[in-house]
Design an enzyme around this catalytic site. Sequence first.
Site, PDB file in Angstrom:
ATOM      1  N   ASP A 155       0.708   2.457   3.746  1.00 18.90           N
ATOM      2  CA  ASP A 155      -0.097   3.583   3.259  1.00 18.90           C
ATOM      3  C   ASP A 155       0.770   4.862   3.222  1.00 18.90           C
ATOM      4  OD1 ASP A 155      -2.129   5.023   2.211  1.00 18.90           O
ATOM      5  OD2 ASP A 155      -3.488   4.859   3.922  1.00 18.90           O
TER       6      ASP A 155
ATOM      7  N   HIS B  18       0.839  -1.211   0.000  1.00 17.69           N
ATOM      8  CA  HIS B  18       0.000   0.000   0.000  1.00 17.69           C
ATOM      9  C   HIS B  18       0.874   1.262   0.000  1.00 17.69           C
ATOM     10  CE1 HIS B  18      -4.075   1.772   1.384  1.00 17.69           C
ATOM     11  NE2 HIS B  18      -3.359   2.703   0.760  1.00 17.69           N
TER      12      HIS B  18
ATOM     13  N   HIS C 227       2.507  14.269   1.370  1.00 15.93           N
ATOM     14  CA  HIS C 227       1.944  15.571   0.984  1.00 15.93           C
ATOM     15  C   HIS C 227       2.994  16.618   1.360  1.00 15.93           C
ATOM     16  CE1 HIS C 227      -2.072  13.871   0.426  1.00 15.93           C
ATOM     17  NE2 HIS C 227      -1.913  13.234   1.565  1.00 15.93           N
TER      18      HIS C 227
ATOM     19  N   GLY D   5      -3.217  11.693   5.317  1.00 13.34           N
ATOM     20  CA  GLY D   5      -2.141  10.753   5.044  1.00 13.34           C
ATOM     21  C   GLY D   5      -0.795  11.351   5.389  1.00 13.34           C
TER      22      GLY D   5
ATOM     23  N   HIS E 222     -10.780   0.668  -0.142  1.00  8.17           N
ATOM     24  CA  HIS E 222     -10.815   1.611   0.982  1.00  8.17           C
ATOM     25  C   HIS E 222     -12.262   1.625   1.454  1.00  8.17           C
ATOM     26  CE1 HIS E 222      -9.578   5.592   2.969  1.00  8.17           C
ATOM     27  NE2 HIS E 222     -10.836   5.396   3.304  1.00  8.17           N
TER      28      HIS E 222
ATOM     29  N   HIS F  74      -6.376  -1.006   5.227  1.00  6.00           N
ATOM     30  CA  HIS F  74      -6.224  -0.287   6.506  1.00  6.00           C
ATOM     31  C   HIS F  74      -7.441  -0.355   7.431  1.00  6.00           C
ATOM     32  CE1 HIS F  74      -8.098   2.605   3.849  1.00  6.00           C
ATOM     33  NE2 HIS F  74      -6.954   2.995   3.292  1.00  6.00           N
TER      34      HIS F  74
ATOM     35  N   LEU G 151       3.071   6.511  -4.608  1.00  7.86           N
ATOM     36  CA  LEU G 151       4.340   7.083  -5.090  1.00  7.86           C
ATOM     37  C   LEU G 151       4.125   8.412  -5.805  1.00  7.86           C
ATOM     38  CD1 LEU G 151       6.121   3.811  -6.319  1.00  7.86           C
ATOM     39  CD2 LEU G 151       6.659   5.163  -4.280  1.00  7.86           C
TER      40      LEU G 151
ATOM     41  N   LYS H 274     -13.973  -2.388 -19.974  1.00 10.99           N
ATOM     42  CA  LYS H 274     -12.564  -2.444 -20.446  1.00 10.99           C
ATOM     43  C   LYS H 274     -11.629  -3.040 -19.392  1.00 10.99           C
ATOM     44  CE  LYS H 274     -12.858   0.933 -24.036  1.00 10.99           C
ATOM     45  NZ  LYS H 274     -13.612   2.160 -23.765  1.00 10.99           N
TER      46      LYS H 274
HETATM   47  O1  DOR Z   1      -5.242   9.335   4.369  1.00 11.26           O
HETATM   48  C1  DOR Z   1      -5.264   8.911   3.224  1.00 11.26           C
HETATM   49  N1  DOR Z   1      -4.425   9.377   2.271  1.00 11.26           N
HETATM   50  N2  DOR Z   1      -6.151   7.960   2.900  1.00 11.26           N
HETATM   51  C2  DOR Z   1      -6.349   7.574   1.636  1.00 11.26           C
HETATM   52  O2  DOR Z   1      -7.184   6.739   1.408  1.00 11.26           O
HETATM   53  C3  DOR Z   1      -5.596   8.209   0.533  1.00 11.26           C
HETATM   54  C4  DOR Z   1      -4.314   8.735   1.007  1.00 11.26           C
HETATM   55  C5  DOR Z   1      -3.641   9.641   0.004  1.00 11.26           C
HETATM   56  O3  DOR Z   1      -3.563   9.272  -1.162  1.00 11.26           O
HETATM   57  O4  DOR Z   1      -3.150  10.696   0.385  1.00 11.26           O
HETATM   58 ZN    ZN Z   2      -3.805   4.679   0.721  1.00 12.35          ZN
END
Ligand code: DOR
Ligand code: ZN
Length: 433
Positions: A301, A59, A305, A318, A178, A228, A62, A130
């Site tokens: 996960d 999980h 950011h 996240g 999810h 998760h 990238l 598809k």
């Molecule tokens: O907290 C999260 N961030 N949960 C998710 O399901 C997506 C992830 C993200 O891509 O930032």
């Molecule tokens: Zn995720």
Amino acid sequence: MLTRIINGKVWIKDQIVERDIIIEGVKIKKIIKKTEGEQVDRIIDAKGDLILPGLIDAHAHLRDGNLSYKEDFSSGTRAAIAGGFTLVIDMPNTNPPVSNSQRLIERKTLAHGRIYCDVGFLVMPTDFSKITQLSKSGCLGFKVYTHRVFEDANFSEGERLRSLFKEAMKTNRPISIHAEDPKKIHKLPESYDAEEHSKAHPKGAEIEMIKEIIKVASDFPIKVRICHISTAEGLQLFVESKRYNSNLFSEVTPAHLALETSILRKVGKLAVVEPPIREFKDVLALRKGVWDGAIDVIGTDHAPHTLTEKLADKPSSGFPGFETAVPILFTLAKGGFLPLSNVVKALTEGPAKLYGLIEYGSIDKDKVANLTFIKFVPEYLIDSSKSYSKAKFSPFNGFKAEAIVTRTIVRGETVFTSEDGVIDLKNGKIVER
Ligand code: DOR
Ligand code: ZN
């Protein structure tokens, strides 16, 4: 090129044994006794470290493409190998999302020649007619989000999930979900903090959606991973259903195994994640799940950011997870809070089984020579500013840890050591089925 790894405590079939590993090219050639002779070109001295099958993160986000300011294939896979991960499975909620063959091909082209570890891709099908074509473009499986709409595609209704399962089943590739019911998620104001965010994502949202998924899954012979799981009740439902549906796989994250709601006050928006960090009783239930063997996969996960995005009025959810996973999980194991054996399984065999990756997940003859060396060390403090990820923050910053990754080997070559850091060798390969 023949390599012999000496002085390792090697994880073979759930046992720690003193054996030497012979690598030939990108594969493990054989496992031999320390006393056995073998002509080799070079020797790696493991100095008594624990040698695990290369860790797999099923999980990972990238990013790259339009989100490369958050993370890209190079920075993400550098962080992965620094965290001991040798294969990571990338999620499709990119911008734009990986929802058709064209996008998957573009994504693979973007990754080509820039990855430090092996990478597999999940896709988010929006046009079910598809799906077969999409799967043939080289993905390991599917991932859908029930709580968010991507390109008008909504997966929160049972009927829609049924159609997905029916079509995906034909491709023999797992579906990852999810699980949060959007009908049970409360609307948030223009500006909110971590505790408000957490209250807006109540446990019931996860529990209801897990119920729905289990119901749909029982009608289709296809592997399903519930991503998760964060609630005691959600896990309980999973455990009951797994008794009659062995196609169900559970996933937990290191964060949901280690953190409880008090972290929301301590680090604020940095800890915002979906599903949110829960109460201590949920944490204990998830840990018990690892003890009982009810957790198939531990996925980080890894969701990078920018700090600005994390601290904004509407904080992005996240946080990065590659480099904190081993320190956190193995420290919990050392303290007796998690069983080492099941933690290792959920980071190796479990994800390999989910995706049918027969060359991965164990140390054995003919497997890909991906290996992770780990050492227990005197207590130190996690410092997220040193991360290889573009996201240099973590709710675990300042946490005490007692385990480190000492070496990561990808396809027969050392790509990271704790002494030298990441080595500039992009030895990763795109893994397809
Ligand atoms: O907290 C999260 N961030 N949960 C998710 O399901 C997506 C992830 C993200 O891509 O930032
Ligand atoms: Zn995720």
